[in-house]
Design a protein around this motif. Structure first.
Motif, PDB file in Angstrom:
ATOM      1  N   ARG A 120       2.608   4.093   1.859  1.00 64.36           N
ATOM      2  CA  ARG A 120       3.631   3.163   1.382  1.00 64.36           C
ATOM      3  C   ARG A 120       5.004   3.537   1.936  1.00 64.36           C
ATOM      4  N   THR A 153      -7.613   1.089  -0.636  1.00 67.55           N
ATOM      5  CA  THR A 153      -6.589   0.777   0.359  1.00 67.55           C
ATOM      6  C   THR A 153      -7.007  -0.446   1.167  1.00 67.55           C
ATOM      7  N   THR A 157      -2.734  -2.049   5.287  1.00 64.96           N
ATOM      8  CA  THR A 157      -1.986  -0.852   4.904  1.00 64.96           C
ATOM      9  C   THR A 157      -2.528   0.375   5.619  1.00 64.96           C
TER      10      THR A 157
END
Length: 243
Positions: A120, A153, A157
């Motif tokens: 992130r 996930t 990403t």
């Protein structure tokens, strides 16, 4: 930071913009990057401008070679880049699309000290800054792979994190892959395409992929057991007898 010119495909251009936007969430980094203008060129793509500054980056051949050794060198050329200041612009000139991605990420890393530490933007940290590298930058290894993914996930990403840390090959289990629907497959292939990552399928036995007659033609493609090439053989892992 502003992109003045780019001949990248739209999906890769968006990945570049995503990396810049992530870096500029940090106020100090944003101040450093303000006013910087980039021109992004992938020599393998069309639309090369007439004012391209001189560089030493090779243009990769249009078709991938069959020989693995030649293909590995071809991959290295595609991933190579050079940063060339000209006037008010900094040119990122690369053999291929992935080279441009690496080049922009190198600019961000050098000027701001950014480290893509996690999945992130909140995980990003900043370390020591350094001068922009001179000359052509090439990877030591053409393929740098990851196996599987992290639980929970999504594909975009994970592929973004892979690309930012210069992993460029994602192996998925072929037995699992064939059981998935088209929505899942498209999610993975789109994510890999946007980040210039090779998607490869594999298992632990070549006999799943190669016809048996290939064994007589190319025994070197098959496993070596006790000094002999074999189609199949049991493999014992002392620490994991159940496998």
């Amino acid at each position: 930071m502003k992109i003045e010119f780019s001949n990248l495909p739209l999906e890769v251009r968006k990945s570049v913009e995503e990396d810049i936007a992530s870096a500029e969430k940090n106020e100090s980094a944003r101040k450093i990057l303000t006013g910087l203008r980039l021109s992004l060129i992938a020599l393998e793509e069309d639309g090369i401008p007439s004012g391209l500054p001189a560089c030493q980056v090779e243009k990769p051949q249009a078709v991938a070679p069959i020989s693995f050794l030649k293909r590995a060198r071809w991959e290295t050329v595609r991933q190579s880049f050079q940063l060339v200041p000209k006037g008010e612009n900094l040119w990122v000139i690369a053999g291929g699309k992935e080279g441009v991605l690496y080049g922009v990420q190198e600019v961000l890393r050098c000027l701001t000290g950014i480290i893509w530490a996690g999945l992130r933007d909140e995980d990003i940290i900043f370390g020591q800054k350094k001068p922009l590298p001179a000359g052509v930058q090439k990877p030591l290894f053409p393929y740098r792979g990851r196996d599987g993914t992290l639980p929970g996930t999504d594909a975009r990403t994970f592929s973004r994190w892979m690309n930012r840390n210069r992993w460029n090959l994602w192996r998925k289990n072929s037995a699992y892959w064939v059981k998935q629907d088209e929505i899942y497959r498209k999610e993975i292939t789109d994510a890999c395409s946007a980040r210039c990552i090779h998607l490869t399928l594999g298992d632990h036995a070549m006999n799943y992929f190669l016809p048996e007659e290939e064994f007589t033609k190319h025994p070197e493609w098959f496993g070596l057991r006790n000094g002999h090439r074999v189609l199949k053989a049991p493999v014992v892992i002392p620490d994991c007898p159940h496998l």
